[in-house]
Design a protein around this motif. Structure first.
Motif, PDB file in Angstrom:
ATOM      1  N   ALA A 149       0.845  -1.199   0.000  1.00  0.00           N
ATOM      2  CA  ALA A 149       0.000   0.000   0.000  1.00  0.00           C
ATOM      3  C   ALA A 149       0.886   1.259   0.000  1.00  0.00           C
ATOM      4  O   ALA A 149       1.435   1.587   1.025  1.00  0.00           O
ATOM      5  CB  ALA A 149      -0.898   0.026   1.231  1.00  0.00           C
ATOM      6  N   PHE A 150       0.957   1.927  -1.024  1.00  0.00           N
ATOM      7  CA  PHE A 150       0.546   1.628  -2.389  1.00  0.00           C
ATOM      8  C   PHE A 150       1.810   1.273  -3.150  1.00  0.00           C
ATOM      9  O   PHE A 150       2.807   1.968  -3.014  1.00  0.00           O
ATOM     10  CB  PHE A 150      -0.157   2.837  -3.003  1.00  0.00           C
ATOM     11  CG  PHE A 150      -1.448   3.151  -2.280  1.00  0.00           C
ATOM     12  CD1 PHE A 150      -2.633   2.589  -2.689  1.00  0.00           C
ATOM     13  CD2 PHE A 150      -1.456   3.977  -1.161  1.00  0.00           C
ATOM     14  CE1 PHE A 150      -3.826   2.863  -2.026  1.00  0.00           C
ATOM     15  CE2 PHE A 150      -2.631   4.240  -0.483  1.00  0.00           C
ATOM     16  CZ  PHE A 150      -3.829   3.695  -0.904  1.00  0.00           C
ATOM     17  N   HIS A 151       1.732   0.219  -3.967  1.00  0.00           N
ATOM     18  CA  HIS A 151       2.936  -0.354  -4.543  1.00  0.00           C
ATOM     19  C   HIS A 151       3.698   0.669  -5.381  1.00  0.00           C
ATOM     20  O   HIS A 151       3.112   1.461  -6.119  1.00  0.00           O
ATOM     21  CB  HIS A 151       2.578  -1.559  -5.410  1.00  0.00           C
ATOM     22  CG  HIS A 151       3.765  -2.182  -6.063  1.00  0.00           C
ATOM     23  ND1 HIS A 151       4.105  -1.948  -7.373  1.00  0.00           N
ATOM     24  CD2 HIS A 151       4.711  -3.013  -5.575  1.00  0.00           C
ATOM     25  CE1 HIS A 151       5.207  -2.616  -7.660  1.00  0.00           C
ATOM     26  NE2 HIS A 151       5.598  -3.272  -6.586  1.00  0.00           N
ATOM     27  N   SER A 153      -0.589  -0.090  -6.990  1.00  0.00           N
ATOM     28  CA  SER A 153      -1.592  -1.093  -6.622  1.00  0.00           C
ATOM     29  C   SER A 153      -1.743  -1.187  -5.106  1.00  0.00           C
ATOM     30  O   SER A 153      -0.790  -0.982  -4.352  1.00  0.00           O
ATOM     31  CB  SER A 153      -1.197  -2.466  -7.179  1.00  0.00           C
ATOM     32  OG  SER A 153      -1.168  -2.444  -8.593  1.00  0.00           O
ATOM     33  N   LEU A 154      -2.961  -1.507  -4.686  1.00  0.00           N
ATOM     34  CA  LEU A 154      -3.272  -1.716  -3.276  1.00  0.00           C
ATOM     35  C   LEU A 154      -3.674  -3.166  -3.089  1.00  0.00           C
ATOM     36  O   LEU A 154      -4.610  -3.655  -3.725  1.00  0.00           O
ATOM     37  CB  LEU A 154      -4.414  -0.795  -2.833  1.00  0.00           C
ATOM     38  CG  LEU A 154      -4.941  -0.995  -1.404  1.00  0.00           C
ATOM     39  CD1 LEU A 154      -3.848  -0.687  -0.379  1.00  0.00           C
ATOM     40  CD2 LEU A 154      -6.173  -0.123  -1.156  1.00  0.00           C
ATOM     41  N   CYS A 163      -3.872  -9.823   1.781  1.00  0.00           N
ATOM     42  CA  CYS A 163      -2.944  -9.503   2.873  1.00  0.00           C
ATOM     43  C   CYS A 163      -2.931 -10.620   3.908  1.00  0.00           C
ATOM     44  O   CYS A 163      -1.868 -11.050   4.374  1.00  0.00           O
ATOM     45  CB  CYS A 163      -3.349  -8.185   3.539  1.00  0.00           C
ATOM     46  SG  CYS A 163      -3.145  -6.710   2.510  1.00  0.00           S
ATOM     47  N   GLU A 206       5.585   0.551   4.193  1.00  0.00           N
ATOM     48  CA  GLU A 206       4.349   1.336   4.227  1.00  0.00           C
ATOM     49  C   GLU A 206       4.617   2.831   4.137  1.00  0.00           C
ATOM     50  O   GLU A 206       3.820   3.639   4.618  1.00  0.00           O
ATOM     51  CB  GLU A 206       3.550   1.005   5.487  1.00  0.00           C
ATOM     52  CG  GLU A 206       3.094  -0.451   5.531  1.00  0.00           C
ATOM     53  CD  GLU A 206       2.287  -0.803   6.777  1.00  0.00           C
ATOM     54  OE1 GLU A 206       1.271  -1.491   6.641  1.00  0.00           O
ATOM     55  OE2 GLU A 206       2.701  -0.386   7.882  1.00  0.00           O
ATOM     56  N   ALA A 255       1.710   4.435   2.359  1.00  0.00           N
ATOM     57  CA  ALA A 255       0.363   4.040   2.776  1.00  0.00           C
ATOM     58  C   ALA A 255      -0.538   5.234   3.055  1.00  0.00           C
ATOM     59  O   ALA A 255      -1.756   5.158   2.887  1.00  0.00           O
ATOM     60  CB  ALA A 255       0.433   3.135   4.008  1.00  0.00           C
ATOM     61  N   ALA A 262      -3.170   8.034   0.091  1.00  0.00           N
ATOM     62  CA  ALA A 262      -4.353   7.379  -0.468  1.00  0.00           C
ATOM     63  C   ALA A 262      -5.122   8.400  -1.298  1.00  0.00           C
ATOM     64  O   ALA A 262      -5.909   9.176  -0.757  1.00  0.00           O
ATOM     65  CB  ALA A 262      -5.213   6.814   0.650  1.00  0.00           C
ATOM     66  N   PRO A 286      -5.440   2.530   4.110  1.00  0.00           N
ATOM     67  CA  PRO A 286      -5.696   1.162   4.585  1.00  0.00           C
ATOM     68  C   PRO A 286      -5.144   0.963   5.990  1.00  0.00           C
ATOM     69  O   PRO A 286      -4.271   1.710   6.442  1.00  0.00           O
ATOM     70  CB  PRO A 286      -4.933   0.312   3.567  1.00  0.00           C
ATOM     71  CG  PRO A 286      -3.808   1.185   3.126  1.00  0.00           C
ATOM     72  CD  PRO A 286      -4.357   2.585   3.117  1.00  0.00           C
TER      73      PRO A 286
END
Length: 421
Positions: free
Chosen positions: A267-269, A274-275, A281, A299, A302, A305, A311
């Motif tokens: 999150a997020f790659h 991608s998530l 997970c 992260e 993360a 978002a 997330p």
């Protein structure tokens, strides 16, 4: 972006290179067009620098060309500086000598050109360095957070200033953020580091030995891959596309290779954005816990978002089955400012103590002033973060609009969950 599979230093399979070149081989002489197509893929980022090209005997049938044509194309790439060869080791992608990032070039330097070719870069004053996608410092920090840090500094100035684990109040603030996001955390589970990269390097150094397998995503964050290779570990790549992770491939790789450690950015790659879905997970947590694989979860992105809510921490998905094998890595650099070298890791108290002991051999303490500034930011709550997310969202829209306007005939680019053509 798109389906780029960039792993720096990896071997490019002949079939994969053939797929990338399929629509680009349209002219004669074939060897010149092949060399030009490979050069375009390197400059476009679809082939990484320092990646090993397929052997001539493997690439020839994949492209339905003669070995003589492949050999001539490789020779042309070497002469123009886009490849280098070592007897018995193969051919590796490269950039022409002198093709430096803008900040490393001389202010009055002329445009960079490969031997006999067109300019690679315009003069540095007009360069937009796409190698770094980072934010500048918010203006209100100078008036608010730096002033707050300055008020706290006199109290700390009366101490020796060495905090191996990090400032206690900053460790508590980071732990409180994890707890608020659904993962109960104590201060003893937090180690403050000089950025997320140091957190990863310490973890790899402590938990792995030369020759150990490490599962990584392909593509992934280049600096993390460099840290893994420099520790003499063996990367085991698993693909990530704009559709995310293939759960069967990921769990199969874990089962077959039994890596000592896995490094993931769920999150997020980076770079696909991608998530990882919650159920996946949980599957990854089980798949790594079963063989005793340490799981390092990056992260640092993360909080950014842009289209969903932030997330929960990855380790929260293992609350029922345990997640003691998870090391969560975070930082303020990506969502705030790269010049603020404050990161952290969350792990079991015992592992944190061992990592701190290792850290003492290279860095006995982080910058107290940087940590005070980070503390001021975290004390403000998530208001500053909402402003940053909104700023990035607006910049992304400007990029999408510019691509649609200036590159209407180019190959589609995957942004915001859709292809921009």
């Amino acid at each position: 972006m798109g389906q780029k599979q960039q792993v720096r230093g990896a071997v490019i399979p002949a079939g994969r290179l053939g797929e990338l070149l399929a629509d680009m081989m349209t002219g004669r002489p074939a060897y010149r067009h092949l060399a030009g197509a490979v050069r375009t893929l390197i400059l476009d980022g679809q082939i990484a620098v320092d990646a090993r090209l397929p052997a001539e005997r493997e690439l020839a049938p994949a492209l339905a060309l003669s070995r003589t044509t492949i050999s001539a194309a490789y020779e042309l790439l070497r002469k123009s500086g886009y490849a280098r060869s070592r007897r018995g080791s193969g051919t590796w992608t490269a950039l022409p000598e002198g093709a430096l990032p803008a900040e490393e070039s001389e202010p009055d330097a002329a445009p960079l050109r490969p031997p006999g070719g067109a300019a690679l870069l315009p003069p540095p004053e007009s360069v937009v360095d796409l190698a770094t996608a980072a934010l500048s410092m918010p203006q209100d920090v100078l008036a608010l957070d730096l002033a707050e840090a300055a008020l706290r500094l006199p109290h700390r100035a009366r101490t020796p200033g060495y905090h191996l684990y990090g400032l206690p109040e900053l460790r508590s603030a980071v732990a409180a953020r994890y707890t608020a996001r659904g993962l109960p955390t104590d201060r003893e589970q937090i180690l403050i580091t000089a950025g997320a990269q140091q957190a990863l390097s310490l973890t790899v150094s402590l938990l792995c030995g030369p020759g150990d397998r490490v599962l990584v995503e392909s593509p992934s964050y280049p600096n993390a891959l460099d840290a893994i290779r420099r520790a003499h570990l063996r990367p085991v790549p698993v693909p990530v596309t704009e559709d995310g992770w293939d759960g069967e491939v990921l769990t199969s790789a874990l089962r077959q290779s039994v890596p000592r450690l896995a490094y993931l950015i769920p999150a997020f790659h980076n770079p696909t954005g991608s998530l990882m879905p919650p159920d996946q997970c949980a599957e990854v947590l089980c798949a790594t816990r079963r063989p005793g694989t340490w799981l390092v979860v990056d992260e640092t992105l993360a909080d950014m978002a842009l289209d969903t809510g932030p997330p929960p921490p990855f380790a929260a998905y293992g609350a029922g089955g345990g997640a003691d094998h998870v090391i969560s890595v975070g930082s303020l650099s990506k969502c705030y400012w790269g010049g603020l070298r404050v990161g952290w890791l969350r792990a079991s108290p015992r592992l944190v103590a061992e990592l701190a002991e290792l850290r003492a051999t290279v860095d006995v303490s982080g910058s107290v002033l940087d940590q005070l500034l980070a503390l001021s930011l975290l004390d403000r709550g998530d208001g500053w973060l909402a402003d940053r997310v909104d700023q990035v969202r607006r910049r992304r829209q400007a990029l999408v609009t510019a691509l649609e306007h200036h590159l209407p005939c180019r190959r589609p680019v995957f942004l915001r969950g859709r292809y921009v053509t």
